[in-house]
Design a protein around this motif. Structure first.
Motif, short mmCIF file in Angstrom:
data_model
loop_
_atom_site.label_atom_id
_atom_site.label_comp_id
_atom_site.label_asym_id
_atom_site.label_seq_id
_atom_site.Cartn_x
_atom_site.Cartn_y
_atom_site.Cartn_z
N ARG B 175 0.83 -1.20 0.00
CA ARG B 175 0.00 0.00 0.00
C ARG B 175 0.87 1.25 0.00
O ARG B 175 0.64 2.19 -0.75
CB ARG B 175 -0.91 -0.01 1.23
N ASN B 176 1.91 1.24 0.83
CA ASN B 176 2.80 2.41 0.87
C ASN B 176 3.46 2.63 -0.47
O ASN B 176 3.68 3.77 -0.89
CB ASN B 176 3.86 2.23 1.95
N ALA B 180 3.24 5.94 -2.71
CA ALA B 180 4.43 6.67 -3.18
C ALA B 180 4.36 6.87 -4.69
O ALA B 180 4.71 7.94 -5.21
CB ALA B 180 5.69 5.90 -2.80
N ARG B 183 1.94 9.65 -5.52
CA ARG B 183 2.54 10.97 -5.26
C ARG B 183 3.52 11.34 -6.35
O ARG B 183 3.55 12.48 -6.81
CB ARG B 183 3.26 10.96 -3.91
N ASP B 203 -7.53 11.22 2.49
CA ASP B 203 -6.88 12.25 3.30
C ASP B 203 -5.38 12.30 3.01
O ASP B 203 -4.78 13.35 2.87
CB ASP B 203 -7.10 11.85 4.77
N GLU B 204 -4.80 11.11 2.93
CA GLU B 204 -3.36 10.97 2.73
C GLU B 204 -2.92 11.53 1.38
O GLU B 204 -1.86 12.11 1.26
CB GLU B 204 -3.02 9.47 2.83
N ARG B 227 -14.37 16.30 6.65
CA ARG B 227 -14.34 15.91 8.06
C ARG B 227 -15.17 16.87 8.89
O ARG B 227 -15.88 16.47 9.80
CB ARG B 227 -12.91 15.87 8.58
N ALA B 285 -10.03 19.49 16.88
CA ALA B 285 -8.75 18.96 17.35
C ALA B 285 -8.11 19.88 18.38
O ALA B 285 -7.51 19.43 19.36
CB ALA B 285 -7.81 18.75 16.17
N PHE B 305 -2.40 8.53 24.16
CA PHE B 305 -3.64 9.09 23.60
C PHE B 305 -3.52 9.10 22.08
O PHE B 305 -2.43 9.07 21.52
CB PHE B 305 -3.89 10.51 24.12
N SER B 306 -4.65 9.12 21.43
CA SER B 306 -4.65 9.30 19.98
C SER B 306 -5.94 9.99 19.58
O SER B 306 -6.95 9.89 20.28
CB SER B 306 -4.54 7.95 19.26
N LEU B 307 -5.84 10.75 18.49
CA LEU B 307 -7.03 11.43 17.98
C LEU B 307 -7.32 10.82 16.61
O LEU B 307 -6.55 10.97 15.68
CB LEU B 307 -6.78 12.93 17.87
N ASP B 308 -8.42 10.10 16.51
CA ASP B 308 -8.77 9.46 15.23
C ASP B 308 -9.76 10.34 14.50
O ASP B 308 -10.70 10.88 15.09
CB ASP B 308 -9.43 8.10 15.47
N GLN B 309 -9.56 10.43 13.19
CA GLN B 309 -10.53 11.19 12.40
C GLN B 309 -11.80 10.37 12.29
O GLN B 309 -11.78 9.16 12.51
CB GLN B 309 -9.95 11.47 11.04
#
Ligand SMILES: Nc1ncnc2c1ncn2[C@@H]1O[C@H](COP(=O)(O)OP(=O)(O)O)[C@@H](O)[C@H]1O
Ligand SMILES: [Mg+2]
Lengths: 282, 330
Positions: B175-176, B180, B183, B203-204, B227, B285, B305-309
């Motif tokens: 996938r990466n 790439a 891009r 998003d990426e 979002r 956020a 902690f994590s902030l998930d979209q």
């Protein structure tokens, strides 16, 4: 937007891209001519034969079995001697063996389409019929192989054509031309039917009456009137007669012309039908 | 907005029905040149049908589409000279080797036999497939097939590339690599239309995103705008002391639940399998970081902690239940 202090984002773990510059083409060459595209598809068909030689079993085994079986099974009963029967039977066996191989054109086309291979070809700027014409060129190689086997085996068993090499050559050319025309019928069926199985079933329904209700094995004079009318109207009867006469060195221009005309008429009907189905296929 | 000459893809009223199924219904798209455009939707939304119409494989029932100003029906041949498609399912010949598949593709684009072999070898190496080159494709893994299929679309660099769910079912490394590649292509000026089921992927990579469901365009905008329209993300906290969970929940609800924070913001999910975990819906956020700071001031220690979209499902729910989404298509 992932704020995860513990795990790396995919961005950070991404390996230094392999020479990504190489994936960009320097420049696009001019598009291939129609004929060049056809040749690539013929080459592809030959590559497939090289990787899957089993697919030739039908064009190798069937002609050998037919020639041996019909010569020894029917030879004595129908013509008094196998040697005499072989002289009239062999051209008929050739026709039957090659015409039966035409159905694989449709089966292969159907299989390729189901696998989505043609999606790529259909987004390329190539002459539209090229994939089909190219496949037919590849099939010509198969038909020639089957012909060589039947004729070679016949010669070994005692087939002595009076027309010589030229006569045999003309005979084989007629059979292959007719087979290519019939291939267009199967191309069309391969595109409009849903599964390879459906193509196979319909192919037998078409090919068996076409090859059996003919003068391939028996003299039409021995048949009841109604059947004789069918046999006389069957284009395969004309093909068998023309092939026989060509190999015997007695074929007339009219005979040869009639077979070629039948082939051309078949192509004139089924090539446009096939291309229509090909363009409409989703 | 953009004059048509600046558009890589322009569709108006694009429609395709299969029997009673409205696969694509009156779709409007205006995709500028040179961007990665995300086309987001769940299974059966109509992504593949749209891509196939744009790539000249399927004729629309109604409406028109143009690619680089060329009509996809009347000028299909010219469109095909400038696009490439990597479909949802690999369009490869299983019986042929990887090298042969690419060589066939190169020769069909006009490369001479020798140049075609060289180009095929170049791509195989660029996609890390040198070792697999002489093997039949039927022996390839899913990731290798997908890479080869994309390579086959890049034999001649297209001006517009359609990628239909290029990463669905791929392992992270493959996938990466696909990311790439996308891009690199975008940097080189290729317009990429990327369909995906994952908001994170759009998003990426994508600068703009269209959301489609049941053949309808339900939103269009930047991933950030989506979002925002989709409302809430999730702040996940891991407490050092599970005993403090009620205090943490109370504090978070008070800090994040204020007015104007979006629907459901501040609601703390019921305790899951791990009593030290707290998950809370959060619309903004910036306020999430405030909340984290406030927790430590209140003496509630965190180990992570994590902030998930918001997930695609959440964005969908928000977009389909809101009468007029903020980033709705014009
Ligand atoms: N050839 C077809 N025949 C009938 N229905 C189809 C065909 N292709 C797609 N559909 C239907 O159209 C809808 C959209 O499908 P699709 O474009 O493949 O969605 P997606 O790619 O977003 O998963 C689905 O309901 C699907 O079942
Ligand atoms: Mg799809």
């Amino acid at each position: 937007m992932t704020l995860t202090p513990t795990a790396d984002t995919p961005n950070a773990t991404q390996p230094a891209p392999r020479p990504l510059a190489t994936i960009l083409a320097a420049q696009r060459p001019p598009r291939p001519t129609a004929w060049a595209a056809c040749r690539v598809f013929a080459w592809r068909a030959l590559l497939k034969i090289r990787h899957v030689p089993e697919q030739l079993s039908d064009v190798i085994a069937v002609p050998i079995i037919f020639t041996l079986l019909f010569t020894y099974l029917f030879g004595g009963a129908l013509a008094g001697s196998t040697h005499r029967y072989l002289q009239t039977l062999l051209p008929g066996t050739l026709v039957m063996a090659v015409l039966l191989a035409t159905m694989y054109t449709g089966i292969n086309l159907n299989t390729d389409h189901a696998a989505g291979v043609y999606d790529r070809f259909r987004t390329l700027p190539i002459w539209r019929p090229a994939p089909i014409i190219g496949a037919l060129l590849g099939d010509t190689a198969r038909y020639l192989l089957a012909s060589a086997l039947v004729v070679g085996l016949g010669l070994a068993l005692g087939f002595r054509p009076h027309g010589g090499a030229v006569g045999v050559g003309i005979g084989v050319a007629l059979v292959v031309a007719f087979a290519l025309a019939l291939s267009w019928v199967f191309c069309w069926l391969g595109l409009v039917l849903r599964t390879p199985n459906a193509v196979t079933n319909l192919a037998f329904l078409v090919l068996f009456p076409l090859t059996m209700a003919s003068n391939t094995f028996v003299d039409p004079h021995t048949l009841p009137g109604w059947l004789r009318a069918v046999v006389d109207a069957n284009p395969v009867s004309h093909l068998v007669a023309a092939t026989r006469d060509a190999m015997a060195g007695t074929a007339s221009g009219t005979q040869v012309g009639a077979v070629l005309l039948t082939a051309l008429a078949t192509i004139a009907v089924f090539a446009p039908l096939t291309m229509h189905a090909y363009n409409r296929k989703s | 907005m953009n004059p048509p000459s600046d558009l890589a893809i322009h569709a108006t009223g694009l429609t395709k029905h299969f029997g009673g199924t409205h696969a694509v219904d009156n779709l409007e798209l205006a995709i500028p040149k040179g961007c990665v455009y995300g086309f987001l939707g769940p299974n059966g939304a109509g992504k593949t049908t749209t891509v196939r119409m744009l790539a000249t494989l399927l004729r629309p029932d109604a409406g028109t589409a143009s690619v680089l100003g060329l009509d996809t029906v009347r000028q299909a041949e010219s469109v095909r000279e400038r696009i490439a498609l990597t479909g949802q399912f690999a369009a490869l010949d299983q019986d042929l080797t990887g090298a042969e598949n690419l060589t066939v593709a190169a020769r069909l684009l006009g490369y001479r036999p020798r140049a075609a072999r060289i180009r095929a070898a170049e791509l195989l190496s660029g996609f890390g497939l040198d070792d697999a080159a002489p093997r039949q494709v039927k022996t390839y893994s899913g990731g290798m097939r997908r890479r080869l299929d994309i390579a086959a679309s890049l034999v001649a660099t297209p001006e517009v590339l359609f990628l239909d769910e290029p990463t669905t079912g791929l392992d992270p490394a493959s996938r990466n690599q696909v990311w790439a590649t996308i891009r690199a292509l975008a940097n080189a000026g290729t317009t990429v239309l990327l369909t995906t089921q994952y908001l994170a992927e759009a998003d990426e990579l994508a600068s703009r995103v269209a959301v489609i469901d049941h053949g309808h365009l339900i939103a269009e905008g930047s991933p950030g705008e989506l979002r925002a329209a989709g409302g809430t993300g999730r702040l996940r906290l891991r407490l050092a002391d599970a005993e403090r969970r009620p205090d943490a929940a109370e504090l978070l609800h008070r800090l994040l639940g204020g007015s104007g924070s979006g629907s459901g913001s501040g609601s703390v999910e019921a305790a899951g399998s791990d009593p030290a975990d707290v998950t809370v819906a959060v619309a903004d956020a910036a306020r999430a970081t405030e909340a984290i700071a406030e927790l430590s001031r209140g003496g509630i220690a965190l180990t992570g902690f994590s902030l998930d979209q918001p997930s695609l499902e959440e964005v969908f729910l928000a977009l389909t239940t809101t009468a007029a989404p903020a980033a709705a298509a014009s």
